[in-house]
Design a protein around this motif. Structure first.
Motif, mmCIF file in Angstrom:
data_model
loop_
_atom_site.group_PDB
_atom_site.id
_atom_site.type_symbol
_atom_site.label_atom_id
_atom_site.label_comp_id
_atom_site.label_asym_id
_atom_site.label_seq_id
_atom_site.Cartn_x
_atom_site.Cartn_y
_atom_site.Cartn_z
ATOM 1 N N VAL A 205 -63.675 -8.858 5.521
ATOM 2 C CA VAL A 205 -63.883 -8.284 6.854
ATOM 3 C C VAL A 205 -62.747 -7.329 7.219
ATOM 4 C CG1 VAL A 205 -63.867 -8.874 9.320
ATOM 5 C CG2 VAL A 205 -65.363 -10.122 7.751
ATOM 6 N N ALA A 206 -61.532 -7.667 6.788
ATOM 7 C CA ALA A 206 -60.386 -6.802 7.087
ATOM 8 C C ALA A 206 -60.446 -5.476 6.334
ATOM 9 C CB ALA A 206 -59.085 -7.538 6.745
ATOM 10 N N ARG A 207 -61.088 -5.464 5.169
ATOM 11 C CA ARG A 207 -61.128 -4.251 4.346
ATOM 12 C C ARG A 207 -62.391 -3.433 4.511
ATOM 13 N NH1 ARG A 207 -59.033 -4.688 -1.763
ATOM 14 N NH2 ARG A 207 -59.849 -2.561 -1.579
ATOM 15 N N TRP A 208 -63.521 -4.105 4.753
ATOM 16 C CA TRP A 208 -64.792 -3.392 4.832
ATOM 17 C C TRP A 208 -65.554 -3.772 6.099
ATOM 18 C CZ3 TRP A 208 -63.482 -5.732 0.032
ATOM 19 C CH2 TRP A 208 -63.188 -4.823 -0.996
ATOM 20 N N ASP A 209 -66.083 -2.793 6.746
ATOM 21 C CA ASP A 209 -66.948 -3.005 7.916
ATOM 22 C C ASP A 209 -68.386 -2.968 7.410
ATOM 23 O OD1 ASP A 209 -68.186 -3.132 10.347
ATOM 24 O OD2 ASP A 209 -67.672 -1.085 10.960
ATOM 25 N N ALA A 210 -68.879 -4.119 6.977
ATOM 26 C CA ALA A 210 -70.191 -4.194 6.331
ATOM 27 C C ALA A 210 -71.209 -4.893 7.221
ATOM 28 C CB ALA A 210 -70.070 -4.931 5.002
ATOM 29 N N ASP A 211 -72.477 -4.660 6.935
ATOM 30 C CA ASP A 211 -73.545 -5.366 7.645
ATOM 31 C C ASP A 211 -73.693 -6.795 7.143
ATOM 32 O OD1 ASP A 211 -74.226 -3.138 9.206
ATOM 33 O OD2 ASP A 211 -75.537 -2.345 7.634
ATOM 34 N N PHE A 212 -73.442 -6.986 5.834
ATOM 35 C CA PHE A 212 -73.581 -8.313 5.238
ATOM 36 C C PHE A 212 -72.438 -8.575 4.263
ATOM 37 C CE2 PHE A 212 -77.928 -7.089 6.344
ATOM 38 C CZ PHE A 212 -78.382 -8.224 7.005
ATOM 39 N N TYR A 213 -72.168 -9.881 4.089
ATOM 40 C CA TYR A 213 -71.167 -10.326 3.119
ATOM 41 C C TYR A 213 -71.811 -11.428 2.287
ATOM 42 C CZ TYR A 213 -68.020 -7.775 6.188
ATOM 43 O OH TYR A 213 -67.421 -6.789 6.935
ATOM 44 N N VAL A 214 -71.699 -11.305 0.956
ATOM 45 C CA VAL A 214 -72.368 -12.224 0.039
ATOM 46 C C VAL A 214 -71.332 -12.879 -0.862
ATOM 47 C CG1 VAL A 214 -73.986 -12.400 -1.892
ATOM 48 C CG2 VAL A 214 -74.523 -10.919 0.054
ATOM 49 N N LYS A 215 -71.501 -14.166 -1.074
ATOM 50 C CA LYS A 215 -70.694 -14.884 -2.062
ATOM 51 C C LYS A 215 -71.623 -15.344 -3.177
ATOM 52 C CE LYS A 215 -69.260 -18.990 -3.903
ATOM 53 N NZ LYS A 215 -70.046 -20.144 -4.375
ATOM 54 N N VAL A 216 -71.229 -15.130 -4.435
ATOM 55 C CA VAL A 216 -72.043 -15.548 -5.584
ATOM 56 C C VAL A 216 -71.101 -16.043 -6.673
ATOM 57 C CG1 VAL A 216 -72.104 -13.200 -6.527
ATOM 58 C CG2 VAL A 216 -73.847 -14.857 -7.219
ATOM 59 N N ASP A 217 -71.544 -17.009 -7.440
ATOM 60 C CA ASP A 217 -70.738 -17.526 -8.553
ATOM 61 C C ASP A 217 -70.880 -16.635 -9.780
ATOM 62 O OD1 ASP A 217 -69.819 -19.641 -7.047
ATOM 63 O OD2 ASP A 217 -71.380 -21.028 -7.734
ATOM 64 N N ASP A 218 -69.885 -16.732 -10.681
ATOM 65 C CA ASP A 218 -69.869 -15.830 -11.839
ATOM 66 C C ASP A 218 -70.768 -16.309 -12.982
ATOM 67 O OD1 ASP A 218 -68.424 -17.962 -12.800
ATOM 68 O OD2 ASP A 218 -66.544 -16.865 -13.115
ATOM 69 N N ASP A 219 -71.554 -17.361 -12.748
ATOM 70 C CA ASP A 219 -72.538 -17.785 -13.762
ATOM 71 C C ASP A 219 -73.959 -17.728 -13.202
ATOM 72 O OD1 ASP A 219 -72.224 -19.836 -11.965
ATOM 73 O OD2 ASP A 219 -71.928 -21.423 -13.453
ATOM 74 N N VAL A 220 -74.174 -16.763 -12.291
ATOM 75 C CA VAL A 220 -75.486 -16.545 -11.663
ATOM 76 C C VAL A 220 -75.925 -15.115 -11.952
ATOM 77 C CG1 VAL A 220 -76.716 -16.391 -9.454
ATOM 78 C CG2 VAL A 220 -75.083 -18.251 -9.849
ATOM 79 N N HIS A 221 -77.211 -14.941 -12.261
ATOM 80 C CA HIS A 221 -77.751 -13.591 -12.467
ATOM 81 C C HIS A 221 -78.303 -13.053 -11.150
ATOM 82 C CE1 HIS A 221 -80.781 -10.491 -13.489
ATOM 83 N NE2 HIS A 221 -79.887 -10.158 -14.415
ATOM 84 N N VAL A 222 -77.983 -11.793 -10.836
ATOM 85 C CA VAL A 222 -78.396 -11.179 -9.566
ATOM 86 C C VAL A 222 -79.113 -9.867 -9.838
ATOM 87 C CG1 VAL A 222 -77.610 -10.241 -7.357
ATOM 88 C CG2 VAL A 222 -76.448 -12.233 -8.351
#
Length: 381
Positions: A205-222
């Motif tokens: 939030v401090a670096r980017w003014d975004a509409d959405f923020y997503v968290k994903v694990d590094d063993d998930v396909h997106v």
């Protein structure tokens, strides 16, 4: 010898003369010497003058320097304003966001559509490389995705307990090569995921003014295009919490995976958690990420990160969106859905809380369930 004749004076006359003399004496004395005030009255008046002088000096000093009492009253006033019954969460967060137009270094925040943080660890270099080789663009393509689509993707990681250790230097070297990390002020550890989640949202939030923020694990396909298109459908909603909602059992037994030390807070043994998004991947809108950032010091951390996130939103006017496309299984599940025209947002194995043996398997998942490399570029959102 003859006695002299004596003059007899009337007692009444003597009394009148005495009274007259006393009256004349009092009149004469009052005119020449004004009667002094009693000592107690003088002391009281002087003390009152001194008190007025002290108060006057204090007021003058406070006006010049803005004393601590003034600061406290100002904070109380702000708090009172924030909790007024008619004041909505939207207005409160919008007001607080005015102070967040730049980060702590004074650099203006970059506008973005979505910021995706990929949770990773020091030991997960091969997982990161497998993600880079499949669904995450690299190099100039990554920067182009930010510029043209507003999609920011970073591996998020903290630092080791030892300053500038070999683990930290390895990440520094990897960052110099790929430039796709978001370093967090956080000491890495599996049991610190709730803290890491809070710090990720606050940092993002401090670096980017975004509409959405997503968290994903590094063993998930997106599938990025499908993720962005889905998020765009909820863009006009103020407080969105999206993922695969679940309500698992509260595990009171020690020495089991996902043990909940604070199980007693959830009622009788055998109860389930409140509904919350599973931790492999979830998305929250700007207002909720800002809420976490502002209230980070007082948000309680439970043992499980996804439970913590759900707990932070209880009591708020939040729309929970249960999107099962965010938790498809690996082939054949996601493959059948893709063939039917229902491309999945994310795929993983429930049994492994991610893709089982993801380093070897994620390429196959990408080949059979991926939306195609051009999908994110042609997506309209």
């Amino acid at each position: 010898m003859k006695n002299r004749n004596s003059v007899k004076v009337s007692p009444t006359l003597i009394f009148i003369l005495c009274i007259s003399s006393f009256a004349l004496g009092m009149l004469f004395t009052n005119r020449l010497w004004p009667s002094p005030e009693p000592n107690s009255q003088i002391i009281s008046l002087r003390r009152h003058e001194q008190e007025l002088q002290v108060v006057s000096n204090d007021c003058a000093n406070n006006k010049k320097s803005g004393g601590p009492k003034e600061d406290i009253m100002e904070e109380v006033h702000k708090t009172h304003e924030a909790i007024q019954p008619g004041r909505s969460l939207d207005k409160t967060i919008s007001t607080l966001e005015l102070g967040m137009t730049g980060n702590h270094e004074g650099v203006p925040r970059q506008k973005a559509f979505v910021v995706i943080g990929i949770n990773t660890a020091f030991s997960s270099r091969k997982r990161r490389d497998s993600v880079r080789a499949t669904w995450m663009p690299q190099g100039e393509k990554l920067l182009q995705l930010e510029r043209e689509k507003g999609i920011v993707i970073r591996f998020m990681i903290g630092h080791s307990a030892t300053s500038k250790s070999i683990l930290d230097r390895a990440i520094d070297s990897e960052e110099a090569q790929h430039k796709d990390f978001l370093r967090l002020e956080h000491v890495e550890g599996y049991h610190e995921l709730s803290a890491k989640t809070k710090i990720f949202f606050s940092t993002a939030v401090a670096r980017w003014d975004a509409d959405f923020y997503v968290k994903v694990d590094d063993d998930v396909h997106v599938n990025l295009g499908m993720l962005a298109t889905t998020l765009a459908r909820h863009r006009s909603k103020p407080r969105v919490y999206m993922g695969c909602m679940k309500s698992g059992p509260v595990l009171a037994q020690k020495n089991v995976k996902y043990h909940e030390p604070e199980y007693w807070k959830f009622g009788e043994e055998g109860n389930k958690y409140f509904r919350h998004a599973t931790g492999q991947i979830y998305a929250i809108s700007k207002d909720l990420a800002t809420y976490i950032s502002i209230n980070q010091p007082i948000l309680h951390k439970y043992a499980n990160e996804d439970v913590s996130l759900g707990a932070w939103f209880i009591g708020l006017e939040v729309e929970h969106i249960d999107d099962r496309n965010m938790c498809c299984g690996t082939p054949p599940d996601c493959e059948w859905k893709a063939q039917a025209g229902n491309v999945c947002i994310a795929s993983f194995d429930w049994s492994c809380s991610g893709i089982c043996k993801s380093v070897e398997k994620i390429k196959d998942v990408h080949a059979r369930c991926g939306e195609g490399d051009g999908a994110v570029w042609s997506a309209l959102f």
